[in-house]
Enzyme design. Structure first.
Site, short mmCIF file in Angstrom:
data_model
loop_
_atom_site.label_atom_id
_atom_site.label_comp_id
_atom_site.label_asym_id
_atom_site.label_seq_id
_atom_site.Cartn_x
_atom_site.Cartn_y
_atom_site.Cartn_z
N ASP A 188 -2.58 15.58 14.16
CA ASP A 188 -2.88 14.23 14.67
C ASP A 188 -2.01 13.19 13.94
O ASP A 188 -2.06 12.00 14.25
CB ASP A 188 -4.38 13.90 14.60
N SER A 189 -1.16 13.67 13.02
CA SER A 189 -0.10 12.81 12.45
C SER A 189 0.80 12.31 13.58
O SER A 189 1.57 11.36 13.39
CB SER A 189 0.74 13.57 11.42
N GLU B 115 -11.09 18.52 9.70
CA GLU B 115 -11.08 17.99 8.34
C GLU B 115 -12.50 17.95 7.80
O GLU B 115 -13.44 17.67 8.54
CB GLU B 115 -10.51 16.55 8.34
N GLU C 113 -4.50 19.33 1.03
CA GLU C 113 -3.54 18.22 1.04
C GLU C 113 -3.68 17.36 -0.21
O GLU C 113 -4.77 16.90 -0.57
CB GLU C 113 -3.75 17.35 2.31
O1 KIV Z 1 -1.81 15.84 11.04
C1 KIV Z 1 -1.07 16.56 10.37
O2 KIV Z 1 0.16 16.62 10.57
C2 KIV Z 1 -1.68 17.38 9.33
C3 KIV Z 1 -0.75 18.06 8.36
C4 KIV Z 1 -0.16 17.07 7.46
C5 KIV Z 1 -1.43 19.14 7.61
O3 KIV Z 1 -2.86 17.47 9.25
#
Ligand code: KIV
Length: 272
Positions: free
Chosen positions: A52-53, A123, A190
């Site tokens: 979700d990044s 998460e 993380e």
């Molecule tokens: O959203 C994301 O890209 C992530 C990674 C950084 C692990 O959760």
């Protein structure tokens, strides 16, 4: 590229876990579109995460909190279409799994049924145990995510290292044990101290995938836009840039613009 990378077998959840057992490190990256997913898969990446990044590095938002189910489903569909071998895991967006386990099941199911994902990532620690159990009981593979969990940024207030105090380190360690018992097949760790990541990696039987968590994890993940040098606004300490694509793209686009303006493109050979 090696031929073995081109002729690999599809990575399944048991095959990923077997890598930990054999002591083989696991290479993971994020992807948000078909072109990038295909390239990463051809390069032999083991696990591709539709993170979700995407909200931040694809859509220019300030946090990941704005990501919706529909947007994540779209990214999941286009990435899955580009991948033959890697395990494809998609992030469940904020509010798609926290309300109650029934909603989490329905939404996670859509990622497998309509998105073509092999599993989902959620998460959170102890409060996620019931949801993880429900999902894994019905055959939906779940990856956990502990430490700096970006969907909690409004409570954390910053993106600093988590698990620095012994109290917080113990909470993260306990959460890792609990979500493993609940059935996660792997977990992202993380931005936590290397020593804590080492303790967790030795304790749990499933692969730990680190991002800013040091060298002792069973695998590593980076946001692809960071490691390719596409995102230049800042570079976290744990990011290693393997390319400088922002500069390459700017320079290619400027060369093209200058050719068009000078009448050098298209040439006779490039015309009908
Ligand atoms: O959203 C994301 O890209 C992530 C990674 C950084 C692990 O959760």
């Amino acid at each position: 590229m090696s031929t073995s990378a081109l002729h690999r077998e599809k990575i399944s959840v048991p095959r990923l876990i077997a890598k930990k057992v054999r002591g083989e490190k696991i290479a993971c990256l994020t992807a948000y579109d078909w072109t990038m997913a295909r390239l990463l898969d051809e390069a032999g990446i083991d696990l591709i995460l539709i993170g979700d990044s995407a909200a931040m590095v694809f859509a220019g938002q300030e946090t990941t909190l704005t990501m919706t189910m529909d947007e994540m489903l779209y990214h999941t569909r286009v990435v899955s279409r580009g991948v033959k071998n890697a395990l494809v895991i998609t992030d469940m967006p904020f509010l798609s799994y926290q309300v109650n386990p029934d909603e989490a099941v329905r939404n996670a199911g859509r990622f497998l049924q309509q998105g073509g994902a092999d599993g989902v990532k959620v998460e959170g620690g102890v409060h996620m145990v019931e949801t993880i159990r429900r999902l894994t009981d019905i055959g939906i593979p779940v990856m956990g995510h502990l430490g700096l969990t970006p969907q909690s940024i409004r409570s954390f207030g910053n993106y600093r290292l988590r698990g620095k105090s012994s109290k917080e380190a113990d909470q993260i360690f306990e959460a890792a044990r609990k979500i493993t018992e609940a059935g996660v097949f792997s977990m992202v760790l993380e931005k936590i101290p290397s020593e804590l990541a080492r303790r967790i990696s030795e304790e749990v039987g499933v692969p730990t995938i680190g991002i800013g968590a040091g060298p002792h994890c069973d695998g590593q993940i980076l946001v692809t836009n960071d490691m390719l040098g596409l995102f230049e606004d800042f570079k976290p300490k744990f990011v290693r840039r393997y390319a400088n694509l922002a500069e390459t793209i700017r320079s290619a686009a400027a060369d093209y613009a200058s050719d068009v303006r000078d009448g050098d493109y298209p040439s006779t050979e490039e015309s009908f």
